[in-house]
Design an enzyme around this catalytic site. Structure first.
Site, mmCIF file in Angstrom:
data_model
loop_
_atom_site.group_PDB
_atom_site.id
_atom_site.type_symbol
_atom_site.label_atom_id
_atom_site.label_comp_id
_atom_site.label_asym_id
_atom_site.label_seq_id
_atom_site.Cartn_x
_atom_site.Cartn_y
_atom_site.Cartn_z
ATOM 1 N N GLU A 97 1.058 -1.121 -0.209
ATOM 2 C CA GLU A 97 0.445 -0.023 -0.054
ATOM 3 C C GLU A 97 1.243 1.016 -0.191
ATOM 4 O O GLU A 97 0.395 2.174 0.680
ATOM 5 C CB GLU A 97 -1.049 -0.180 1.738
ATOM 6 C CG GLU A 97 -0.064 -0.356 2.425
ATOM 7 C CD GLU A 97 -1.460 -0.415 3.890
ATOM 8 O OE1 GLU A 97 -1.901 0.670 3.222
ATOM 9 O OE2 GLU A 97 -1.248 -1.689 4.334
ATOM 10 N N CYS A 112 -3.743 -3.534 4.734
ATOM 11 C CA CYS A 112 -2.314 -4.765 5.022
ATOM 12 C C CYS A 112 -3.108 -6.151 4.667
ATOM 13 O O CYS A 112 -2.314 -6.934 4.375
ATOM 14 C CB CYS A 112 -2.216 -4.364 6.590
ATOM 15 S SG CYS A 112 -2.195 -3.307 7.074
ATOM 16 N N HIS A 122 -3.353 -10.373 11.933
ATOM 17 C CA HIS A 122 -1.736 -8.581 11.788
ATOM 18 C C HIS A 122 -2.060 -7.961 13.432
ATOM 19 O O HIS A 122 -2.367 -7.725 13.693
ATOM 20 C CB HIS A 122 -2.536 -8.500 11.011
ATOM 21 C CG HIS A 122 -2.503 -6.740 10.272
ATOM 22 N ND1 HIS A 122 -1.585 -6.301 9.921
ATOM 23 C CD2 HIS A 122 -3.066 -5.764 10.936
ATOM 24 C CE1 HIS A 122 -1.723 -5.188 9.793
ATOM 25 N NE2 HIS A 122 -2.173 -4.492 10.317
HETATM 26 P P1 HMG Z 1 -2.363 6.936 21.375
HETATM 27 O O1 HMG Z 1 -3.769 7.624 21.855
HETATM 28 O O2 HMG Z 1 -0.874 7.574 21.104
HETATM 29 O O3 HMG Z 1 -2.432 5.834 22.146
HETATM 30 O O4 HMG Z 1 -3.125 5.593 19.925
HETATM 31 P P2 HMG Z 1 -3.752 5.269 23.438
HETATM 32 O O5 HMG Z 1 -3.487 6.853 23.966
HETATM 33 O O6 HMG Z 1 -4.233 4.608 23.198
HETATM 34 O O7 HMG Z 1 -2.647 4.764 23.928
HETATM 35 C C1 HMG Z 1 -2.213 3.325 23.441
HETATM 36 C C2 HMG Z 1 -2.276 1.840 24.522
HETATM 37 O O8 HMG Z 1 -1.149 2.254 25.001
HETATM 38 C C3 HMG Z 1 -3.477 2.380 25.154
HETATM 39 O O9 HMG Z 1 -3.857 0.264 25.969
HETATM 40 C C4 HMG Z 1 -3.376 2.541 27.178
HETATM 41 O O10 HMG Z 1 -4.211 2.625 27.986
HETATM 42 C C5 HMG Z 1 -1.914 2.226 26.963
HETATM 43 P P3 HMG Z 1 -4.944 0.384 25.853
HETATM 44 O O11 HMG Z 1 -5.917 0.665 26.915
HETATM 45 O O12 HMG Z 1 -5.722 0.612 24.426
HETATM 46 O O13 HMG Z 1 -4.892 -1.406 25.922
HETATM 47 N N1 HMG Z 1 -0.716 3.514 27.709
HETATM 48 C C6 HMG Z 1 -0.192 2.857 28.847
HETATM 49 N N2 HMG Z 1 0.020 1.537 29.202
HETATM 50 C C7 HMG Z 1 0.987 1.828 29.869
HETATM 51 N N3 HMG Z 1 2.293 2.560 30.639
HETATM 52 C C8 HMG Z 1 1.687 3.729 30.445
HETATM 53 C C9 HMG Z 1 0.145 4.072 29.045
HETATM 54 N N4 HMG Z 1 -0.190 5.197 28.152
HETATM 55 C C10 HMG Z 1 -0.600 4.729 27.643
HETATM 56 N N5 HMG Z 1 2.204 4.965 31.218
HETATM 57 C C11 HMG Z 1 -3.205 4.569 18.152
HETATM 58 C C12 HMG Z 1 -2.809 4.783 19.631
HETATM 59 C C13 HMG Z 1 -3.224 3.013 18.117
HETATM 60 C C14 HMG Z 1 -4.901 4.974 18.558
HETATM 61 C C15 HMG Z 1 -1.967 4.944 17.368
HETATM 62 O O14 HMG Z 1 -1.078 4.736 17.784
HETATM 63 C C16 HMG Z 1 -3.339 4.566 16.378
HETATM 64 O O15 HMG Z 1 -3.606 5.666 15.822
HETATM 65 N N6 HMG Z 1 -1.425 4.123 15.133
HETATM 66 C C17 HMG Z 1 -2.578 3.779 13.762
HETATM 67 C C18 HMG Z 1 -3.578 3.050 12.913
HETATM 68 C C19 HMG Z 1 -4.307 1.539 14.229
HETATM 69 O O16 HMG Z 1 -3.268 1.076 13.926
HETATM 70 N N7 HMG Z 1 -5.092 0.908 13.886
HETATM 71 C C20 HMG Z 1 -4.784 -0.883 14.008
HETATM 72 C C21 HMG Z 1 -6.202 -0.994 14.193
HETATM 73 S S1 HMG Z 1 -6.224 -0.829 12.135
HETATM 74 C C22 HMG Z 1 -5.149 -1.485 11.597
HETATM 75 O O17 HMG Z 1 -4.245 -2.636 11.881
HETATM 76 C C23 HMG Z 1 -4.898 -1.198 9.895
HETATM 77 C C24 HMG Z 1 -3.398 -0.711 9.997
HETATM 78 O O18 HMG Z 1 -2.014 -1.442 9.820
HETATM 79 C C25 HMG Z 1 -3.589 -0.163 8.234
HETATM 80 C C26 HMG Z 1 -3.779 -1.496 7.170
HETATM 81 O O19 HMG Z 1 -4.563 -2.016 6.941
HETATM 82 O O20 HMG Z 1 -3.108 -1.080 6.323
HETATM 83 C C27 HMG Z 1 -3.235 0.033 10.752
#
Ligand code: HMG
Length: 445
Positions: free
Chosen positions: A83, A120, A244
């Site tokens: 992609e 992906c 994935h």
């Molecule tokens: P964010 O806002 O930076 O992170 O975005 P957050 O605040 O949601 O924190 C992430 C996790 O860390 C959370 O865990 C927090 O609690 C934890 P959860 O509650 O979800 O289990 N956390 C901590 N843990 C321990 N100590 C700490 C601490 N602070 C926080 N101090 C987000 C996260 C995934 C939204 C961002 O990284 C993003 O936008 N990523 C890109 C999109 C993505 O990867 N989506 C995944 C599903 S879609 C997919 O897989 C397809 C893709 O590969 C593309 C394709 O298909 O082409 C992306």
């Protein structure tokens, strides 16, 4: 029926590394544990200035062909899943074939070449295409080369920046395969979603939190669809379940959802009921919010049970080891997860011949696919030939300033030229632009 599946695999990582807790987190003013514990990532891999999706794909394919003693005539099909393509017409597979033809006497003029796009999941779709081509008897005894290659970069400042990565996975699909046989049964979960897309732009527009929910919803649908053709899945019948992996924290959520689903109405649910009660059923609740709250509570309890923790440690955790060090490789990620699990099993001296793995692929936009794979007699030799540990070890570790420069180098809208950080050796490199805007490549001895 002759078995068809993955005969061999090779992994090629981008030559640079960004330490997430050590270098990235302090710059973002964030707790390093958000990366190591929350997202589950230690580092991301990046392409050096002379690397791109073509060089990584050609390098993975070259290693694979050399190791298997293949010549171009042995390959009847080259499909590249990506992609991160830079051309709306000419497929990456033609560039890859051009690279390989620089180092082999023969050519790929009689191989069918293409490019697959569906975020992906396109890597798995290319596997399916190759499988179908062989099953249809159109391969004339030749194998297919499937390569998943991506530079998963996000715009600077986007929340996804923490999950970047770059690398390629090359797979040889053949009859009577050494590594795994693919099941004919497949399950799909697919819907028109706007969670992550790149409408004629290099970096994605992402609704990160929603993308997590869409991933889980489509994966659940795919699992139900798979069970409707393959029969019920029991968690103890599966040695590994590579998903994935955009980041390991995502897989933690998916694994728990899948476990809850496949243990419903089984002896495992009864056994767990003594500790955490039975699973909430929607029909027992008047409103949806109360049901969801009960599910959240059940999941909270489930993840603390010894039974679930043991299953997770054996079946899921080994799939995440490489991903933790490289980040998201988009089309390659689920194939890295499979390799990671099998590599762990080899190191543990496990006997896996005939065992089943359940593969959960996903692409935003959105579609999930579940299929099963049976581990074959030659898996130890194939996995033992991987040099991924050395590759990860040899990466150049970037400072924050290096990272800012390299992100700009790979930004198509910027014209930045920096000195490479590493010295290419026995690999294809980007060699500038041709008269029609095409990219040029050469092999460095
Ligand atoms: P964010 O806002 O930076 O992170 O975005 P957050 O605040 O949601 O924190 C992430 C996790 O860390 C959370 O865990 C927090 O609690 C934890 P959860 O509650 O979800 O289990 N956390 C901590 N843990 C321990 N100590 C700490 C601490 N602070 C926080 N101090 C987000 C996260 C995934 C939204 C961002 O990284 C993003 O936008 N990523 C890109 C999109 C993505 O990867 N989506 C995944 C599903 S879609 C997919 O897989 C397809 C893709 O590969 C593309 C394709 O298909 O082409 C992306």
């Amino acid at each position: 029926m002759t078995a068809v599946g993955i005969d061999a695999v090779e992994i090629w990582t981008g030559n640079l590394k960004l330490d997430l807790p050590g270098t990235f987190a302090p710059q973002k003013g964030e707790d390093p544990e958000k990366y190591t514990k929350g997202l589950g990532l230690n580092a991301s891999s990046f392409p050096d200035s002379y690397e791109d999706i073509v060089t990584m794909a050609a390098n993975a394919a070259h290693r694979l062909m050399e190791r298997k003693g293949l010549e171009p005539d042995d390959i009847g099909r080259i499909d590249v899943a990506t992609e991160s393509a830079f051309d709306n017409s000419k497929p990456v597979s033609t560039y890859v074939a051009g690279c390989l033809e620089q180092v082999y006497d023969g050519d790929f003029h009689h191989a069918n070449k293409g490019e697959r796009k569906f975020a992906c999941i396109a890597g798995t779709q290319s596997l399916d295409d190759a499988y179908n081509w062989i099953r249809a008897g159109r391969n004339r005894g030749r194998a297919a080369l499937v390569i998943a290659t991506d530079t998963a970069l996000y715009a600077r400042g986007d929340a996804g920046e923490a999950t970047q990565g770059a690398g390629a996975v090359a797979m040889l699909i053949d009859e009577d395969p050494n590594l795994v046989e693919l099941s004919t049964e497949q399950g799909y979960g697919s819907a028109d979603e706007t969670d992550f897309l790149k409408p004629n732009q290099q970096f994605p527009s992402v609704d990160g939190k929603r993308s997590v929910q869409v991933y889980l919803a489509r994966m659940r649908e795919a699992l139900e669809d798979f069970e409707s053709v393959a029969g019920d899945v029991h968690p103890d019948d599966v040695v590994f379940a590579p998903f994935h992996t955009p980041f390991p924290g995502m897989v933690r959520k998916a694994a728990m959802l899948a476990y809850r689903h496949v243990t419903r109405d089984t002896a495992v649910e009864d056994e767990l009921a003594e500790e955490i009660g039975r699973q909430p059923r929607a029909e027992a609740f008047d409103d949806d919010e109360a049901f969801r709250e009960a599910v959240r509570e059940y999941m909270d309890g489930l993840k603390r049970t010894e039974r679930y923790q043991e299953w997770y440690a054996e079946t899921i955790d080994p799939t995440l080891t490489i991903s933790r060090e490289v980040g998201n490789w988009y089309t390659g990620s689920v194939h890295v997860a499979r390799a990671s699990a099998l590599k762990y099993a080899l190191e543990e001296g496990r006997d896996l011949v005939g065992e089943t793995i359940l593969v959960g692929s996903y692409g935003s936009g959105a579609q999930a696919e579940i299929h099963a794979e049976t581990i074959r007699e030659g898996w130890e030799e194939e996995i033992g030939a991987l040099n991924v540990d050395e590759q990860l070890e040899d990466r150049y570790e970037m400072s924050w300033e290096d990272y800012e420069e390299i992100h700009d180098v790979h930004n198509h809208e910027m014209d930045v030229d920096v000195q490479e950080f590493t010295t290419p050796e026995s690999e294809f490199v980007f060699d500038g632009w041709g008269r029609m805007g095409e990219r040029k490549y050469r092999y460095v001895e």
